[in-house]
Scaffold this motif. Structure first.
Motif, short mmCIF file in Angstrom:
data_model
loop_
_atom_site.label_atom_id
_atom_site.label_comp_id
_atom_site.label_asym_id
_atom_site.label_seq_id
_atom_site.Cartn_x
_atom_site.Cartn_y
_atom_site.Cartn_z
N GLN A 10 0.83 -1.20 0.00
CA GLN A 10 0.00 0.00 0.00
C GLN A 10 0.86 1.25 0.00
O GLN A 10 0.58 2.21 -0.73
N HIS A 13 2.31 1.71 -3.42
CA HIS A 13 1.25 2.16 -4.32
C HIS A 13 0.98 3.66 -4.12
O HIS A 13 0.89 4.42 -5.09
N ASP A 14 0.84 4.06 -2.86
CA ASP A 14 0.54 5.45 -2.57
C ASP A 14 1.65 6.38 -3.06
O ASP A 14 1.38 7.44 -3.63
N ILE A 72 -7.99 -1.05 2.21
CA ILE A 72 -7.06 -0.02 1.74
C ILE A 72 -6.92 1.10 2.77
O ILE A 72 -5.81 1.52 3.11
N LYS A 76 -3.78 2.33 4.94
CA LYS A 76 -3.32 3.71 4.88
C LYS A 76 -3.19 4.33 6.27
O LYS A 76 -2.18 4.97 6.59
#
Length: 102
Positions: A10, A13-14, A72, A76
């Motif tokens: 994650q 990806h961010d 998700i 986060k």
């Protein structure tokens, strides 16, 4: 895959796809994520209201798209607060179980 691996995925990806948001201060990122979580809560509330009134609702998209969105945002938030989500999850389960001893 373990949760720590998902947290890493994650974060990667961010950094790659949400550079603008990742450049914001922590408070603004939390506000942004909270906004989206509230929209998700609204979608689930609409589902509940429709079911309560016996109305039809397209549940497939809710399940296929929105349940993963919940993960998700959990990932986060864990990354934003530098929390090991797996350990935090297990600790939380143990706390709930301790309050509900049978």
């Amino acid at each position: 895959m373990e949760l720590k691996d998902l947290q890493r995925v994650q974060a990667e990806h961010d950094e790659k796809f949400h550079k603008d948001m990742m450049s914001w201060d922590k408070g603004k990122q939390i506000e942004h994520c909270s906004f989206h979580l509230n929209k998700l809560a609204g979608l689930f509330s609409t589902y509940c209201e429709k079911m309560h009134h016996g109305e039809k609702y397209e549940v497939d998209k809710l399940v296929s798209d929105r349940i993963p969105d919940l993960l998700i945002f959990a990932l986060k938030f864990a990354n934003l607060f530098d929390v090991d989500l797996e350990n935090s999850y297990k600790d939380r389960l143990r706390a709930v179980e301790a309050r509900r001893k049978f």
